[in-house]
Design an enzyme around this catalytic site. Structure first.
Site, mmCIF file in Angstrom:
data_model
loop_
_atom_site.group_PDB
_atom_site.id
_atom_site.type_symbol
_atom_site.label_atom_id
_atom_site.label_comp_id
_atom_site.label_asym_id
_atom_site.label_seq_id
_atom_site.Cartn_x
_atom_site.Cartn_y
_atom_site.Cartn_z
ATOM 1 N N LEU A 152 -6.868 -44.740 18.169
ATOM 2 C CA LEU A 152 -6.265 -46.046 17.937
ATOM 3 C C LEU A 152 -6.533 -46.888 19.171
ATOM 4 O O LEU A 152 -6.550 -46.370 20.298
ATOM 5 C CB LEU A 152 -4.744 -45.936 17.723
ATOM 6 C CG LEU A 152 -4.251 -45.263 16.435
ATOM 7 C CD1 LEU A 152 -2.725 -45.180 16.456
ATOM 8 C CD2 LEU A 152 -4.725 -46.005 15.200
ATOM 9 N N ASP A 153 -6.747 -48.191 18.981
ATOM 10 C CA ASP A 153 -6.920 -49.075 20.125
ATOM 11 C C ASP A 153 -5.692 -49.005 21.028
ATOM 12 O O ASP A 153 -4.579 -48.709 20.576
ATOM 13 C CB ASP A 153 -7.104 -50.522 19.666
ATOM 14 C CG ASP A 153 -8.410 -50.739 18.917
ATOM 15 O OD1 ASP A 153 -9.304 -49.887 19.045
ATOM 16 O OD2 ASP A 153 -8.519 -51.757 18.216
ATOM 17 N N LYS A 154 -5.889 -49.337 22.291
ATOM 18 C CA LYS A 154 -4.806 -49.271 23.267
ATOM 19 C C LYS A 154 -3.586 -50.066 22.815
ATOM 20 O O LYS A 154 -2.444 -49.598 22.928
ATOM 21 C CB LYS A 154 -5.305 -49.776 24.619
ATOM 22 C CG LYS A 154 -4.238 -49.773 25.708
ATOM 23 C CD LYS A 154 -4.805 -50.281 27.026
ATOM 24 C CE LYS A 154 -3.731 -50.311 28.106
ATOM 25 N NZ LYS A 154 -4.254 -50.803 29.405
#
Length: 368
Positions: A152-154
């Site tokens: 997942l993106d940050k």
């Protein structure tokens, strides 16, 4: 499985274990005979020395539990100075508590955590705090620390799946690559799409000059990317709460797609610029949340887990007057076919017409 000697003069045979079911032959060597390089494996295969159940094998062959691998003798290798093993620093009690507080599901094969926004999945340049660095705290009673099987993106929060065994890691990786895993996201977007239920089919590529940190629509050279969205609720014409489902797994796919149709995700300045931020007390953090993951389980049945919203997302929902109960009542149907091509084109045409009208109106207001 006993570790083979690097200079064994004899032909050896190994039986594929349950944890190695489904992995590639070259990955088997990397896992069990790390000193055997891919070049050596390829040479053995090319000369017919490497065999599985008596048949010639190639490095890319998939293994099945119970098969017998015939491994030829390894040639003596010159001693090389061993590289110092990089030890992971031990986690503090606070880090262990923090990691374990994220767990929302645990069984012998899998763990699902609810990743908070701002925590990266893996480390990188100037990124020291990440899920990968906390995995020792999530080993519990397993033989090894769990493995990441997707990302997942940050700044994206929500459900993140971890595999607790090598067999589960291979099984889940196959599900993700085969597109049988289903992920449902919730997002707040700027404005309201004119089509309530649509499919975005726009190829994506890395945007030049960004070092691969940003994607853009590229009809000629981009990779195919498809995302389905559905409007759950709207706050006038100011914002909408949408449910998203990616049918492909491109970097920043949902963020780039929603910005491309004129409705960037609230708080996503990278793709929406200043237009991605709402006034009136709405948080400037990104409002994209992996609400649910549904995937086949290695032991049979389905793994189906939902993750609660982070505080900033929940507070923005309340400010905009959205009812969280409606989201679960309108989940995307994983088994329903996406809209047909004809329907997609008709919707896209109608949407483009609406956008042109709005732009003409905006230009007229500016002139006035």
């Amino acid at each position: 499985m006993p570790a083979p000697s690097a200079t064994s003069p004899e032909i050896r045979q190994f039986t594929v274990g349950e944890d190695d079911d489904g992995i590639r032959l070259d990955r088997w060597f990397k896992r069990h005979m790390a000193e055997t390089t891919y070049t050596i494996v390829a040479k053995w295969a090319r000369t017919g020395q490497l065999r599985v159940d008596g048949n010639r094998a190639t490095p890319g062959d998939r293994l099945v539990a119970g098969q017998v691998i015939r491994v030829p003798p390894l040639e003596p290798v010159k001693d090389k100075p061993a590289r110092p093993k990089r030890e992971r620093p031990p986690l503090s009690p606070d880090q262990v508590d923090y990691a374990r507080a994220m767990v929302i599901h645990r069984d012998p094969q899998a763990i699902v955590i609810n990743k908070p926004p701002g925590l990266a999945t893996q480390g990188g340049t100037k990124t020291h705090d990440h899920v990968d660095g906390l995995l020792d705290a999530l080993q519990f009673d397993a033989e090894a620390r769990p493995k990441l099987v997707h990302r997942l993106d940050k700044d994206t929060s929500g459900a993140l799946l971890l595999a607790r065994t090598a067999r589960a890691a291979a099984f889940f990786a196959k599900s993700f690559s085969g597109r049988t895993a289903r992920k449902v996201y919730w997002a707040l977007v700027v404005g309201v799409p004119s089509i309530d239920d649509g499919m975005i089919d726009l190829p994506l590529a890395k945007q030049p000059g960004t070092g691969g940190e940003k994607m853009h629509v590229d009809e000629e050279n981009g990779q195919p990317a498809r995302s389905r969205y559905r409007v759950i609720e709207r706050a006038g014409n100011r914002a909408a709460w949408v449910e998203l489902q990616p049918f492909t797994g491109r970097t920043h796919q949902l963020r780039a797609h929603m910005a491309a149709i004129g409705h960037p995700i609230v708080g996503d300045g990278k793709y929406g610029g200043q237009a991605a931020f709402l006034t009136g007390g709405v948080s400037r953090k990104m409002h994209l949340h992996a609400r649910r993951i549904r995937i086949d389980h290695p032991d049979g049945g389905k793994l189906d887990v939902s993750a609660d919203l982070p505080d900033h997302f929940r507070e923005s929902m309340a400010l905009l007057g959205f009812d969280p109960v409606l989201g679960d009542a309108m989940r995307l149907d994983e088994d329903a076919p996406p809209p047909s091509r004809a329907t997609q084109k008709a919707r896209a045409k109608a949407h483009a017409k609406t956008v042109r009208k709005e732009r003409r109106g905006e230009r007229g207001r500016r002139r006035g």
